[in-house]
Design a protein around this motif. Structure first.
Motif, PDB file in Angstrom:
ATOM      1  N   ASP A  98       0.944  -1.233   0.175  1.00  0.00           N
ATOM      2  CA  ASP A  98       0.019  -0.176  -0.105  1.00  0.00           C
ATOM      3  C   ASP A  98       0.787   1.334   0.114  1.00  0.00           C
ATOM      4  O   ASP A  98       1.472   1.535   0.926  1.00  0.00           O
ATOM      5  CB  ASP A  98      -0.867   0.102   1.357  1.00  0.00           C
ATOM      6  CG  ASP A  98      -1.766   1.245   1.167  1.00  0.00           C
ATOM      7  OD1 ASP A  98      -1.782   1.923   0.210  1.00  0.00           O
ATOM      8  OD2 ASP A  98      -2.558   1.268   1.966  1.00  0.00           O
ATOM      9  N   ASN A 140      -4.319  -2.667  -6.622  1.00  0.00           N
ATOM     10  CA  ASN A 140      -4.684  -2.416  -5.061  1.00  0.00           C
ATOM     11  C   ASN A 140      -3.567  -3.357  -4.143  1.00  0.00           C
ATOM     12  O   ASN A 140      -2.857  -4.452  -4.502  1.00  0.00           O
ATOM     13  CB  ASN A 140      -6.032  -3.234  -4.939  1.00  0.00           C
ATOM     14  CG  ASN A 140      -6.929  -2.592  -5.698  1.00  0.00           C
ATOM     15  OD1 ASN A 140      -6.927  -1.322  -5.903  1.00  0.00           O
ATOM     16  ND2 ASN A 140      -8.303  -3.212  -5.951  1.00  0.00           N
ATOM     17  N   ALA A 141      -3.494  -2.858  -3.042  1.00  0.00           N
ATOM     18  CA  ALA A 141      -2.455  -3.293  -2.266  1.00  0.00           C
ATOM     19  C   ALA A 141      -2.976  -4.676  -1.881  1.00  0.00           C
ATOM     20  O   ALA A 141      -4.272  -4.863  -1.690  1.00  0.00           O
ATOM     21  CB  ALA A 141      -2.428  -2.385  -0.953  1.00  0.00           C
TER      22      ALA A 141
END
Length: 513
Positions: free
Chosen positions: A67, A111-112
């Motif tokens: 992230d 996306n993380a």
């Protein structure tokens, strides 16, 4: 036994030799063994297992996507290096943002937590911080309190607005004392404009002054503060890569300390990151000129003529030294061992007809350039009467070198020690026909000559400078007619001489009042 009988013996017995019997083909069939199921299953399973192993080892996404929201490009670069990520797949798109600070990541296309391979394609949105060019409505800051000013600064993300405090016996605590702009004003105020606001801390303790935090402030604000608080300033300059030129780096004593009225405050002011002086000896003349032009705010250039080689004659800072807005480079350039008149706004045609004293002034005024030029009347006939040039005007000029004695073309390249030898007009002379009106051997003052010529129908005109004499007969200018008599104008006296007399001979000139 005959041959026939021999053969018949076989036919009689209805029997043929074995070699003559018809052949019979009987197919031979091998016995087929049944295929067992395990012979198919085992290879299929082996291929499947090998495929899984290959995919697991070489194609399975095995890198977890971090992230990066709120982090920087450096954090991404570190992750890329550690995980051996293909750099060509990493793309950064920059845009302004009020939510994220300059250099922070606002969004990532993967996306993380997602498992990715090292050839993953990822696009990041990178913040440039608030838009510095966005216009901000400028309020009436002088009516606001310190808290209101701080809130206004924070809400609008003002990048270069500083709110400082200082003692004031005239302004209530928490109220603005003054504000100043740099590079903008109230009507053109943007988020990136430099704004300094000074807020009062109330009266200072008797006899002492608390030093304000002037870091990044303009020098003018320190000078204003020092004058108000009766503090003596010792201003020094230093190079700094982060603080803009003209802004304060530090003070001594530092901010927050107290100082007595009349004491000295040392202020270190930035000259910017500075510029390193190159080795001019390794540069061509055009390169030197380009460098000086690009760094014009840091140099003082003097150009002169020198009787020597080399373009750079002197420089105040050595090669490798640093220069800035205060520690400037003083450099002297060589314009050469010779010059053209046109280089200095003069020409030979302009010298002819110029007043002699003006040429003398020109030589004196250009001597600071290294040109050792002089003008003088050094010939045999230094003064003559002229039909085209008034008194004091240059009739002719000759250019020569003082050291070598050579004669030069005045419109060509001249030596630095040039001498202008001139012939100067003693006045204008006109040839006119005034036969029968006056006696050629007499001398007349202007009023008398005017009266005599008027009676003869000849109008005599003289301008106010006393340099031009013209005669008119029946409204027509009389020049170069037969039986002419020379008229020489000397101040307010006209001298008449026969045209056969050489007017350059001073002995032929007389004047009476």
């Amino acid at each position: 036994m005959s041959e026939k009988d021999f053969l018949n013996q076989f036919s009689n017995e209805n029997k043929k030799p074995d070699s003559f019997k018809e052949e019979e083909r009987i197919p031979i069939q091998k016995e087929r063994k049944p295929i067992k199921p395990w012979m198919i299953i085992i290879p299929v399973v082996a291929l499947f297992v090998i495929g899984i192993i290959v995919w697991f080892l070489f194609f399975r996404p095995n890198i977890e996507m971090p992230d990066f929201l709120g982090k920087t490009k450096d954090d991404v670069a570190q992750w890329v290096t550690q995980q051996n990520i293909t750099k060509t797949g990493i793309v950064f798109n920059e845009e302004y943002s009020l939510e994220y600070d300059d250099g922070q990541i606002m969004e990532q296309s993967v996306n993380a937590g997602t498992m990715v391979r090292n050839d993953v394609k990822i696009t990041f949105r990178l913040s440039l911080g608030p838009d510095p060019d966005e216009e901000i409505t400028f309020p009436d800051v002088m009516s606001m309190t310190q808290d209101e000013l701080n809130d206004w600064k924070e809400e609008n993300k003002l990048l270069n607005t500083r709110i400082t405090t200082s003692f004031s016996s005239d302004v209530e605590e928490g109220k603005p004392i003054s504000f100043s702009f740099r590079g903008c004003d109230a009507d053109t105020f943007t988020r990136g404009c430099t704004l300094n606001i000074s807020v009062s801390k109330g009266p200072a303790p008797a006899g002492t002054v608390q030093i304000t935090d002037f870091k990044n402030s303009a020098l003018a604000s320190v000078e204003s503060w020092a004058q108000t608080n009766k503090i003596t300033l010792d201003i020094k300059y230093a190079f700094n890569e982060t603080i803009a030129a003209g802004s304060v780096i530090s003070t001594s004593p530092e901010s927050g300390k107290t100082i007595k009225e009349g004491e000295k405050l040392t202020v270190i002011v930035s000259q910017g990151k500075g510029v390193e002086v190159p080795d001019f000896a390794k540069m061509a003349n055009k390169e030197i000129d380009k460098w000086l032009e690009d760094n014009a705010s840091y140099v003082n250039v003097t150009k002169k003529y020198f009787n020597k080689t080399g373009y750079v004659v002197s420089q105040s800072v050595k090669t490798g030294g640093m220069i800035g807005t205060e520690d400037k480079l003083d450099i002297t350039l060589n314009l050469g061992k010779s010059f053209y008149l046109e280089d200095l706004g003069l020409s030979e045609s302009q010298i002819i007809g110029m007043q002699y004293d003006k040429l003398v002034d020109w030589t004196n005024n250009n001597r600071y350039l290294g040109i050792d030029a002089y003008a003088g009347q050094w010939g045999e006939n230094t003064s003559v009467y002229s039909e085209s040039h008034g008194k004091g005007q240059i009739v002719s000029v000759e250019c020569s070198g003082y050291s070598d004695g050579k004669i030069y073309d005045c419109s060509g390249r001249l030596p630095l020690d040039v001498r202008f030898s001139v012939v100067v007009s003693k006045g204008l002379v006109k040839e006119i026909d005034i036969s029968g009106a006056v006696n050629k051997d007499d001398t007349y003052n202007v009023p008398k000559l005017t009266s005599i010529l008027s009676e003869a129908g000849i109008t005599f005109q003289n301008n106010t400078s006393g340099l031009v004499c013209e005669l008119y007969l029946n409204g027509t200018k009389v020049l170069n007619s037969q039986s002419t008599i020379r008229v020489i104008l000397e101040e307010d006296t006209v001298v008449l001489r026969d045209s056969s007399v050489a007017i350059d001979d001073p002995s032929t000139v007389s004047a009476t009042e």
